[in-house]
Design an enzyme around this catalytic site. Structure first.
Site, mmCIF file in Angstrom:
data_model
loop_
_atom_site.group_PDB
_atom_site.id
_atom_site.type_symbol
_atom_site.label_atom_id
_atom_site.label_comp_id
_atom_site.label_asym_id
_atom_site.label_seq_id
_atom_site.Cartn_x
_atom_site.Cartn_y
_atom_site.Cartn_z
ATOM 1 N N LYS A 1 66.876 21.822 -5.626
ATOM 2 C CA LYS A 1 66.098 21.846 -6.868
ATOM 3 C C LYS A 1 64.830 22.687 -6.760
ATOM 4 O O LYS A 1 64.431 23.331 -7.717
ATOM 5 C CB LYS A 1 65.786 20.434 -7.381
ATOM 6 C CG LYS A 1 64.950 19.577 -6.456
ATOM 7 C CD LYS A 1 64.865 18.164 -6.991
ATOM 8 C CE LYS A 1 63.877 17.322 -6.210
ATOM 9 N NZ LYS A 1 64.179 17.228 -4.749
ATOM 10 N N ARG B 1 59.093 9.822 -8.687
ATOM 11 C CA ARG B 1 59.960 9.414 -7.574
ATOM 12 C C ARG B 1 60.349 7.944 -7.687
ATOM 13 O O ARG B 1 61.132 7.457 -6.881
ATOM 14 C CB ARG B 1 59.234 9.572 -6.243
ATOM 15 C CG ARG B 1 59.123 10.955 -5.632
ATOM 16 C CD ARG B 1 60.422 11.470 -5.072
ATOM 17 N NE ARG B 1 60.403 12.048 -3.757
ATOM 18 C CZ ARG B 1 60.107 13.310 -3.465
ATOM 19 N NH1 ARG B 1 59.738 14.150 -4.392
ATOM 20 N NH2 ARG B 1 60.195 13.736 -2.228
ATOM 21 N N ARG C 1 66.677 24.729 6.285
ATOM 22 C CA ARG C 1 65.611 25.189 5.376
ATOM 23 C C ARG C 1 64.385 25.684 6.130
ATOM 24 O O ARG C 1 63.918 25.046 7.069
ATOM 25 C CB ARG C 1 65.220 24.034 4.450
ATOM 26 C CG ARG C 1 64.026 24.365 3.575
ATOM 27 C CD ARG C 1 63.962 23.491 2.372
ATOM 28 N NE ARG C 1 63.582 22.121 2.675
ATOM 29 C CZ ARG C 1 63.456 21.173 1.746
ATOM 30 N NH1 ARG C 1 63.723 21.443 0.484
ATOM 31 N NH2 ARG C 1 63.100 19.960 2.082
ATOM 32 N N ARG D 1 59.750 22.668 8.036
ATOM 33 C CA ARG D 1 58.898 21.519 7.728
ATOM 34 C C ARG D 1 59.155 20.398 8.725
ATOM 35 O O ARG D 1 60.304 20.120 9.061
ATOM 36 C CB ARG D 1 59.200 21.012 6.309
ATOM 37 C CG ARG D 1 58.529 21.811 5.229
ATOM 38 C CD ARG D 1 59.027 21.472 3.846
ATOM 39 N NE ARG D 1 59.183 20.045 3.570
ATOM 40 C CZ ARG D 1 59.582 19.557 2.394
ATOM 41 N NH1 ARG D 1 59.849 20.372 1.387
ATOM 42 N NH2 ARG D 1 59.715 18.260 2.199
ATOM 43 N N ARG E 1 64.047 9.889 4.476
ATOM 44 C CA ARG E 1 63.826 10.450 3.140
ATOM 45 C C ARG E 1 65.054 10.247 2.247
ATOM 46 O O ARG E 1 64.915 9.973 1.061
ATOM 47 C CB ARG E 1 63.494 11.952 3.246
ATOM 48 C CG ARG E 1 62.088 12.171 3.785
ATOM 49 C CD ARG E 1 61.861 13.599 4.186
ATOM 50 N NE ARG E 1 61.917 14.516 3.088
ATOM 51 C CZ ARG E 1 62.327 15.777 3.182
ATOM 52 N NH1 ARG E 1 62.743 16.267 4.332
ATOM 53 N NH2 ARG E 1 62.330 16.549 2.134
HETATM 54 P P1 AMP Z 1 59.353 17.046 -1.261
HETATM 55 O O1 AMP Z 1 58.736 18.351 -0.893
HETATM 56 O O2 AMP Z 1 59.517 16.841 -2.749
HETATM 57 O O3 AMP Z 1 60.634 16.758 -0.500
HETATM 58 O O4 AMP Z 1 58.307 15.919 -0.807
HETATM 59 C C1 AMP Z 1 57.923 15.777 0.530
HETATM 60 C C2 AMP Z 1 57.254 14.423 0.731
HETATM 61 O O5 AMP Z 1 56.089 14.327 -0.087
HETATM 62 C C3 AMP Z 1 58.084 13.211 0.354
HETATM 63 O O6 AMP Z 1 58.972 12.829 1.398
HETATM 64 C C4 AMP Z 1 56.998 12.163 0.101
HETATM 65 O O7 AMP Z 1 56.452 11.686 1.321
HETATM 66 C C5 AMP Z 1 55.922 12.996 -0.574
HETATM 67 N N1 AMP Z 1 56.063 13.017 -2.046
HETATM 68 C C6 AMP Z 1 56.386 14.092 -2.836
HETATM 69 N N2 AMP Z 1 56.401 13.748 -4.130
HETATM 70 C C7 AMP Z 1 56.093 12.437 -4.177
HETATM 71 C C8 AMP Z 1 55.967 11.483 -5.235
HETATM 72 N N3 AMP Z 1 56.176 11.821 -6.513
HETATM 73 N N4 AMP Z 1 55.634 10.203 -4.900
HETATM 74 C C9 AMP Z 1 55.401 9.845 -3.620
HETATM 75 N N5 AMP Z 1 55.516 10.679 -2.571
HETATM 76 C C10 AMP Z 1 55.860 11.965 -2.844
#
Ligand code: AMP
Length: 222
Positions: A13, A88, A122, A155, A166
């Site tokens: 996404k 989330r 990635r 990452r 996750r």
């Molecule tokens: P992402 O890059 O979207 O995979 O996010 C990486 C990490 O950021 C996630 O595993 C969470 O720890 C944190 N995170 C991102 N968006 C949110 C959200 N809306 N609520 C809580 N934690 C978030």
């Protein structure tokens, strides 16, 4: 146009959001990117966020709500935006509903093995957050971002220890949002099991046609 992108970590996404932000000329707001910026700062909040992200858990709602409320008041959001990674959970979704009128929710889907492969390959730009993949979309020069010349890295939370957590958190906390937005009649599925790079153009034109109301579903490209 206010778009929400739902879907498991690694589904693709973020990659589609990076393309659609240019096609639709609205900003791409990735809460993961915003948090990674915050985590780079050597502040108590930055350190707390970093620790939570490394464990693959969710950052507390009050932090997220403040972050989002602030970001969407920026001038560039006045014609809409793409939210990638927010909401989330249901608390975040209910709060968002009080702030804006969501127009479309795109639920990105792929088989588990495709997701694991995408996550493990990635690589991301340290400077502009552009996403590449060691097996799919490779940069022209290894380790260097095509767009800004920044350094590419894996990452920390894409390493196997965090990935499992996750995916579990996604299933438990975020997946219920699929029913929530389906019941509101806002959700459409976008299935991307094929190599992103091979189908990107065709899928983007389908998404665009859907958003313009020309088609009412997005077909999987096989
Ligand atoms: P992402 O890059 O979207 O995979 O996010 C990486 C990490 O950021 C996630 O595993 C969470 O720890 C944190 N995170 C991102 N968006 C949110 C959200 N809306 N609520 C809580 N934690 C978030």
């Amino acid at each position: 146009m206010i778009l929400l992108f739902l879907g498991s970590p690694g589904v693709g996404k973020g990659t589609y959001a990076q393309v659609l932000t240019e096609v639709l000329e609205i900003p791409h707001i990735s809460t993961g990117d915003l948090l990674r910026e915050e985590a780079k700062r050597d502040t108590p909040l930055g350190r707390e966020i970093n620790e939570i992200m490394m464990k693959g858990e969710l950052v507390p709602d009050h932090v997220m709500l403040k972050l989002i409320e602030e970001r969407i008041t920026h001038d560039d959001c006045k014609n809409g935006f793409i939210l990638d990674g927010f909401p989330r959970n249901l608390v975040q979704a209910n709060h968002l509903q009080n702030l804006v009128d969501i127009t479309h929710v795109l639920n990105f889907k792929a088989d588990d093995e495709v997701i694991i492969q995408r996550l493990s390959g990635r690589i991301t730009c340290k400077k502009c957050n552009m996403i590449y993949n060691k097996v799919g979309k490779k940069p022209e020069i290894e380790g260097v971002c095509d767009k800004c010349g920044g350094e590419l890295f894996q990452r920390e939370d894409d390493k196997p220890e965090s990935v499992k957590k996750r995916l579990d958190v996604y299933r438990e906390k975020t997946q219920p949002l699929i029913d929530h937005y389906t019941n509101k009649g806002l959700l459409v599925e976008v299935v991307i099991n094929k190599h992103i790079i091979e189908i990107k153009e065709r899928l983007i034109s389908q998404i665009k046609a859907y958003l313009e109301g020309k088609i009412n579903k997005i077909e999987e490209i096989k």
